[in-house]
Design an enzyme around this catalytic site. Structure first.
Site, PDB file in Angstrom:
ATOM      1  N   HIS A  14       0.864  -1.189   0.000  1.00 45.33           N
ATOM      2  CA  HIS A  14       0.000   0.000   0.000  1.00 45.33           C
ATOM      3  C   HIS A  14       0.891   1.226   0.000  1.00 45.33           C
ATOM      4  CE1 HIS A  14      -3.794   2.075   1.868  1.00 45.33           C
ATOM      5  NE2 HIS A  14      -3.133   2.888   1.055  1.00 45.33           N
ATOM      6  N   HIS A  16       1.483   4.860  -2.396  1.00 41.81           N
ATOM      7  CA  HIS A  16       1.164   5.760  -3.511  1.00 41.81           C
ATOM      8  C   HIS A  16       2.443   6.470  -3.915  1.00 41.81           C
ATOM      9  CE1 HIS A  16      -3.194   5.289  -2.803  1.00 41.81           C
ATOM     10  NE2 HIS A  16      -2.835   5.203  -1.530  1.00 41.81           N
ATOM     11  N   HIS A 194      -9.320   0.825  -1.594  1.00 44.62           N
ATOM     12  CA  HIS A 194      -9.361   1.468  -0.290  1.00 44.62           C
ATOM     13  C   HIS A 194     -10.778   1.345   0.268  1.00 44.62           C
ATOM     14  CE1 HIS A 194      -5.590   3.116  -1.534  1.00 44.62           C
ATOM     15  NE2 HIS A 194      -5.520   4.043  -0.587  1.00 44.62           N
ATOM     16  N   GLU A 197     -11.308   3.197   5.868  1.00 45.20           N
ATOM     17  CA  GLU A 197     -10.335   4.103   6.506  1.00 45.20           C
ATOM     18  C   GLU A 197     -11.131   5.185   7.215  1.00 45.20           C
ATOM     19  OE1 GLU A 197      -6.624   7.122   5.398  1.00 45.20           O
ATOM     20  OE2 GLU A 197      -8.000   6.473   3.825  1.00 45.20           O
ATOM     21  N   ASP A 275       1.815   3.958   2.928  1.00 44.70           N
ATOM     22  CA  ASP A 275       0.787   4.795   2.306  1.00 44.70           C
ATOM     23  C   ASP A 275       1.411   5.949   1.514  1.00 44.70           C
ATOM     24  OD1 ASP A 275      -1.720   5.646   1.595  1.00 44.70           O
ATOM     25  OD2 ASP A 275      -2.384   6.178   3.605  1.00 44.70           O
ATOM     26  N   ASP A 276       1.549   7.113   2.131  1.00 41.23           N
ATOM     27  CA  ASP A 276       2.148   8.306   1.514  1.00 41.23           C
ATOM     28  C   ASP A 276       3.259   8.804   2.441  1.00 41.23           C
ATOM     29  OD1 ASP A 276       0.127   9.042  -0.822  1.00 41.23           O
ATOM     30  OD2 ASP A 276      -1.071   8.511   0.930  1.00 41.23           O
TER      31      ASP A 276
END
Length: 335
Positions: A14, A16, A194, A197, A275-276
Site C-alpha cells: 500500500h 502511492h 481502499h 479508513e 501509504d504516503d
C-alpha cells in the site's frame, strides 16, 4: 531491534508513488521545470504538513503533483522511493499511481507510465526489490472517467498488474465502480480497493461483494462489525494497514489507540505499509519502529506481519517462496 527491523524481509503493498515526493525533491523539480509553487521555500512547504483529515492532506498532495511534468520527473520520484524502501528492508513493492490526477492537469498518460515503468524495470537489479504497478482510480471522479483511462492503459500495453480505488472515501462508496472492476477483472487484472479508513465498515463489505476486491487497503474500521471481522479472518482477506498514516490523518487519535493489536488478535490478515510516507512521517521501516516502540512487538509478531505481506502480494509463487525462505532465516537469527 532497529537493525533487525531493517533486515526483516518484507513486502510493501500500500504505497502511492506520488505520496513519496519529499519536499526537497518537490522544490528541485519545480526549479527544473520552471514552476512557481504557493510555498516556495522548504520551511514554508514543510509547515503545510499538518492535516486535520483526509481532505486537507489531499489538497496538498494534488497541489504538489504540479512539479511532475516529464517522464524523467516520474522516474526520479520512483527511484527515490525505491532507494528509501531498500533502506527499510523492502524486498517486494506493489506501487500505486494516480493516472487521472495527471491527466486532469494536462500530463499525458504515457509520460507518467513511461517514467514510473522505467524505474521499476531496473528495480530488482538496482535495489533488490521486485515490483508491480497498480493504477489507482479517483473515487471522487465519475466512473466513466476511470473506465476511459483504464481502456487507454490497456490499449497502450501499460505494465500494470491491477487496479485500485483511492482519494476521498466518504460519500464515494464502492458501488459507484462496479463496471470499472468488472472490466478490469475481464482484462485479467488484480483488484484492490481502499475501504474502511474514514468510510464505514459497510464499504469493506461492498468492496468485497460488489467489486470483487482481493485485498482491502486500510480496512481499520472493519473492527466495528463483528460479522465482517469473522469473514475477513475466515477468508484471510489481506488488509494493508498504514499506522502512521492513520494517526496523521486523524483516523485514529493516537498510535496507542490504533486497532492493529486487536486486528492481529482476532486472526485478521494484517500487513504494515507506509501509504504516503513523505507526508505521514515515515517509510515502512519507521512504521515498524513505531509499532515496536508502542506495542513492544516481538520477533514472532514481526515475522507474522512480514509473512502476511509476502503471502498477500501478487508476486510470483517463486518470488514468494524466495522471500519466505529469507524470512525464515531472519526469524531463526532472532532467538
Amino acid at each position: 531491534m532497529t537493525s533487525a527491523l531493517i533486515t526483516l524481509p518484507k513486502a510493501e503493498l500500500h504505497l502511492h508513488i506520488e505520496g513519496t515526493l519529499e519536499p526537497e525533491l518537490i522544490l528541485e523539480l519545480a526549479a527544473r521545470n520552471g514552476i512557481t509553487l504557493p510555498f516556495p521555500t522548504l520551511g514554508e512547504l514543510r509547515e503545510q504538513y499538518e492535516f486535520a483529515d483526509l481532505q486537507s492532506f489531499l489538497n496538498l498532495y494534488y497541489a504538489n503533483m504540479a512539479v511532475l511534468v516529464t517522464a524523467e520527473d516520474f522516474a526520479d520520484m520512483t527511484r527515490a522511493y525505491l532507494s528509501r524502501a531498500k533502506d527499510s528492508g523492502v524486498r517486494h513493492a506493489e506501487i500505486m499511481f494516480d493516472p487521472q490526477a495527471h491527466l486532469f492537469r494536462g500530463v499525458e498518460l504515457a509520460t507518467a507510465v513511461t517514467g514510473i515503468a522505467e524505474a521499476l524495470a531496473s528495480s530488482e537489479a538496482e535495489f533488490g526489490i521486485s515490483t508491480g504497478l497498480i493504477a489507482a482510480f479517483l473515487r471522487d471522479a465519475p466512473e466513466a472517467s476511470a473506465l476511459e483511462v483504464l481502456e487507454e492503459l490497456l490499449a497502450m500495453g501499460a505494465p500494470i498488474i491491477g487496479i485500485g480505488l483511492d482519494s476521498a472515501e466518504v460519500g464515494n462508496p464502492p458501488s459507484k465502480f462496479v463496471r470499472l472492476y468488472k472490466r478490469a477483472r475481464a482484462a485479467g487484472l488484480r483488484l484492490v480497493a481502499h475501504a474502511g479508513e474514514e468510510g464505514p465498515a459497510s464499504y469493506v463489505w461492498d468492496a468485497l461483494d460488489l467489486l470483487g476486491a482481493q485485498r482491502i487497503d486500510h480496512g481499520i474500521r472493519s473492527v466495528e462489525d463483528a460479522v465482517l471481522v469473522k469473514r475477513l479472518a475466515k477468508e484471510q482477506i489481506p488488509l494493508t494497514v498504514c499506522p502512521l498514516s492513520n494517526v496523521r490523518l486523524r483516523a485514529v487519535d493516537t498510535l496507542a489507540a490504533h486497532p492493529v493489536v486487536h486486528m492481529l488478535a482476532t486472526g485478521l490478515n494484517v500487513c504494515i505499509n507506509s501509504d504516503d510516507p513523505a507526508y505521514f512521517g515515515g517509510y515502512l521501516g519507521s512504521n515498524f519502529q513505531a509499532l515496536v516502540a508502542e506495542f513492544d512487538f516481538d520477533a514472532d509478531t514481526l515475522a507474522t506481519l512480514a509473512g502476511n505481506s509476502i503471502r498477500s502480494s501478487f508476486a510470483t509463487p517463486a518470488r514468494k517462496s524466495e522471500l519466505l525462505a529469507e524470512l525464515a532465516v531472519w526469524r531463526a537469527h532472532q532467538d
